[in-house]
Every structure is written in C-alpha cells, then in structure tokens.
Design a protein around this motif. Structure first.
Motif, PDB file in Angstrom:
ATOM      1  N   TYR A  37      49.270  13.441  16.402  1.00  0.00           N
ATOM      2  CA  TYR A  37      48.297  13.257  17.211  1.00  0.00           C
ATOM      3  C   TYR A  37      48.114  12.061  17.552  1.00  0.00           C
ATOM      4  O   TYR A  37      47.110  11.505  18.586  1.00  0.00           O
ATOM      5  N   ARG A  38      48.860  11.063  17.205  1.00  0.00           N
ATOM      6  CA  ARG A  38      48.914   9.466  17.827  1.00  0.00           C
ATOM      7  C   ARG A  38      49.062   9.665  19.414  1.00  0.00           C
ATOM      8  O   ARG A  38      49.969  10.381  19.837  1.00  0.00           O
ATOM      9  N   THR A  39      48.059   8.705  19.912  1.00  0.00           N
ATOM     10  CA  THR A  39      48.605   8.617  21.387  1.00  0.00           C
ATOM     11  C   THR A  39      49.083   7.022  21.521  1.00  0.00           C
ATOM     12  O   THR A  39      48.714   6.005  20.815  1.00  0.00           O
ATOM     13  N   ALA A  40      49.828   6.748  22.605  1.00  0.00           N
ATOM     14  CA  ALA A  40      50.310   5.421  22.795  1.00  0.00           C
ATOM     15  C   ALA A  40      49.168   4.555  23.365  1.00  0.00           C
ATOM     16  O   ALA A  40      48.148   5.290  24.124  1.00  0.00           O
ATOM     17  N   LYS A  41      49.036   3.354  23.112  1.00  0.00           N
ATOM     18  CA  LYS A  41      48.201   2.604  23.671  1.00  0.00           C
ATOM     19  C   LYS A  41      48.890   1.676  24.644  1.00  0.00           C
ATOM     20  O   LYS A  41      49.930   0.806  24.192  1.00  0.00           O
ATOM     21  N   VAL A  42      48.180   1.641  25.731  1.00  0.00           N
ATOM     22  CA  VAL A  42      48.797   0.691  26.985  1.00  0.00           C
ATOM     23  C   VAL A  42      48.105  -0.660  26.788  1.00  0.00           C
ATOM     24  O   VAL A  42      46.564  -0.613  26.746  1.00  0.00           O
ATOM     25  N   VAL A  43      48.727  -1.697  26.909  1.00  0.00           N
ATOM     26  CA  VAL A  43      48.352  -2.970  26.875  1.00  0.00           C
ATOM     27  C   VAL A  43      48.683  -3.552  28.141  1.00  0.00           C
ATOM     28  O   VAL A  43      50.132  -3.522  28.601  1.00  0.00           O
ATOM     29  N   THR A  44      47.878  -4.372  28.961  1.00  0.00           N
ATOM     30  CA  THR A  44      48.192  -4.907  30.138  1.00  0.00           C
ATOM     31  C   THR A  44      48.104  -6.311  29.888  1.00  0.00           C
ATOM     32  O   THR A  44      46.896  -6.975  29.469  1.00  0.00           O
ATOM     33  N   PHE A  45      48.643  -7.191  30.542  1.00  0.00           N
ATOM     34  CA  PHE A  45      48.702  -8.651  30.430  1.00  0.00           C
ATOM     35  C   PHE A  45      48.281  -9.487  32.066  1.00  0.00           C
ATOM     36  O   PHE A  45      48.749  -9.056  32.992  1.00  0.00           O
TER      37      PHE A  45
ATOM     38  N   ALA B 221      35.217   8.357   7.923  1.00  0.00           N
ATOM     39  CA  ALA B 221      36.703   9.038   8.034  1.00  0.00           C
ATOM     40  C   ALA B 221      36.901   9.492   9.358  1.00  0.00           C
ATOM     41  O   ALA B 221      37.959   9.039   9.870  1.00  0.00           O
ATOM     42  N   LEU B 222      35.783   9.756  10.058  1.00  0.00           N
ATOM     43  CA  LEU B 222      36.118  10.168  11.439  1.00  0.00           C
ATOM     44  C   LEU B 222      36.606   8.965  12.178  1.00  0.00           C
ATOM     45  O   LEU B 222      37.437   9.020  12.919  1.00  0.00           O
ATOM     46  N   ALA B 223      35.904   7.954  11.890  1.00  0.00           N
ATOM     47  CA  ALA B 223      36.226   6.567  12.597  1.00  0.00           C
ATOM     48  C   ALA B 223      37.819   6.074  12.395  1.00  0.00           C
ATOM     49  O   ALA B 223      38.387   5.786  12.962  1.00  0.00           O
ATOM     50  N   GLN B 224      38.188   6.218  10.821  1.00  0.00           N
ATOM     51  CA  GLN B 224      39.397   5.845  10.611  1.00  0.00           C
ATOM     52  C   GLN B 224      40.372   6.839  11.525  1.00  0.00           C
ATOM     53  O   GLN B 224      41.621   6.347  11.641  1.00  0.00           O
ATOM     54  N   VAL B 225      40.295   8.122  11.310  1.00  0.00           N
ATOM     55  CA  VAL B 225      41.132   9.283  11.776  1.00  0.00           C
ATOM     56  C   VAL B 225      41.284   8.821  13.500  1.00  0.00           C
ATOM     57  O   VAL B 225      42.417   8.699  13.875  1.00  0.00           O
ATOM     58  N   LEU B 226      40.147   8.739  14.003  1.00  0.00           N
ATOM     59  CA  LEU B 226      40.224   8.138  15.478  1.00  0.00           C
ATOM     60  C   LEU B 226      40.854   7.012  15.808  1.00  0.00           C
ATOM     61  O   LEU B 226      41.675   6.831  16.728  1.00  0.00           O
ATOM     62  N   ASP B 227      40.737   5.950  14.846  1.00  0.00           N
ATOM     63  CA  ASP B 227      41.370   4.597  14.987  1.00  0.00           C
ATOM     64  C   ASP B 227      42.644   4.783  14.988  1.00  0.00           C
ATOM     65  O   ASP B 227      43.767   4.398  15.737  1.00  0.00           O
ATOM     66  N   TYR B 228      43.304   5.548  13.857  1.00  0.00           N
ATOM     67  CA  TYR B 228      44.707   5.636  13.652  1.00  0.00           C
ATOM     68  C   TYR B 228      45.299   6.461  14.643  1.00  0.00           C
ATOM     69  O   TYR B 228      46.483   6.151  15.157  1.00  0.00           O
ATOM     70  N   THR B 229      44.758   7.370  15.269  1.00  0.00           N
ATOM     71  CA  THR B 229      45.375   8.260  16.382  1.00  0.00           C
ATOM     72  C   THR B 229      45.140   7.557  17.604  1.00  0.00           C
ATOM     73  O   THR B 229      45.652   8.201  18.602  1.00  0.00           O
ATOM     74  N   ASN B 230      44.363   6.678  18.099  1.00  0.00           N
ATOM     75  CA  ASN B 230      43.917   6.155  19.181  1.00  0.00           C
ATOM     76  C   ASN B 230      43.301   7.009  20.246  1.00  0.00           C
ATOM     77  O   ASN B 230      43.689   6.976  21.198  1.00  0.00           O
TER      78      ASN B 230
END
Length: 101
Positions: free
Chosen positions: A93-101, A29-38
C-alpha cells in the motif's frame, strides 16, 4: 467501517470497556499506518492492519520504552515502532513520495 464500530469491535475482542483508551489508540495506529504508507486515507484492507496495531499497542501497555524485559526467568523482547509483520503487509500500500528542490 467507521471508527465507532471499529472501537466497539476492539472493545469486545480485548475485553475492555475503556473505549476512550481504544479510541485514542485507534487514532495513533491510524496515523502510524498512514504515515508509513504515505497516504491520507485508508485503502483496500489497510483497516485490518490498523486494528492489529491497536491490539499490539493495547497488549504493550506498561512496557512503553522497553526493548526487552526479563522476569522470573522469562525473557521478552519488543520491536520498536511498527511490528515487522504489519510492515510487511502494508508494503503493497506504500506510495512513492515526490520531493522537489
């Protein structure tokens, strides 16, 4: 709140002595919550939603993989993944994910 105290509280709430199972469910559950919120760690009241998810997981035992079930004229349907009420609460609680190319 540390994991052992959360598992102990869940054990009392759910009426089970199987703390190994609850500990494993807590980790999932902890892993799912952390994954969902980044995120990499819990902040604010996110721990409440981890506990709620453990309770959902515990109550869904035996129905893994089912999307719905009907027995004796009683029909049940299940949400796949995080339940929508927990998702809604975690949105702040979600944070944006930064993706660089």
């Amino acid at each position: 709140m540390d994991k052992d105290s959360v598992v102990s509280a869940l054990s009392k709430r759910l009426g089970t002595d199987d703390t190994d199972l609850l500990s494993d469910m807590y980790d999932d559950a902890l892993a799912q919550v952390l994954d969902y919120t980044n995120r990499t760690k819990l902040v604010g009241n996110m721990g409440v939603y981890v506990k709620q998810l453990v309770i959902v997981m515990f109550n869904r035992q035996g129905t893994e993989g089912d999307s719905s079930r009907s027995e004796g004229g009683v029909s049940e349907s299940y949400e796949i993944g995080l339940p929508s009420d927990i998702k809604q609460a975690l949105m702040r609680y979600r944070t944006a994910k930064v993706v660089t190319f």
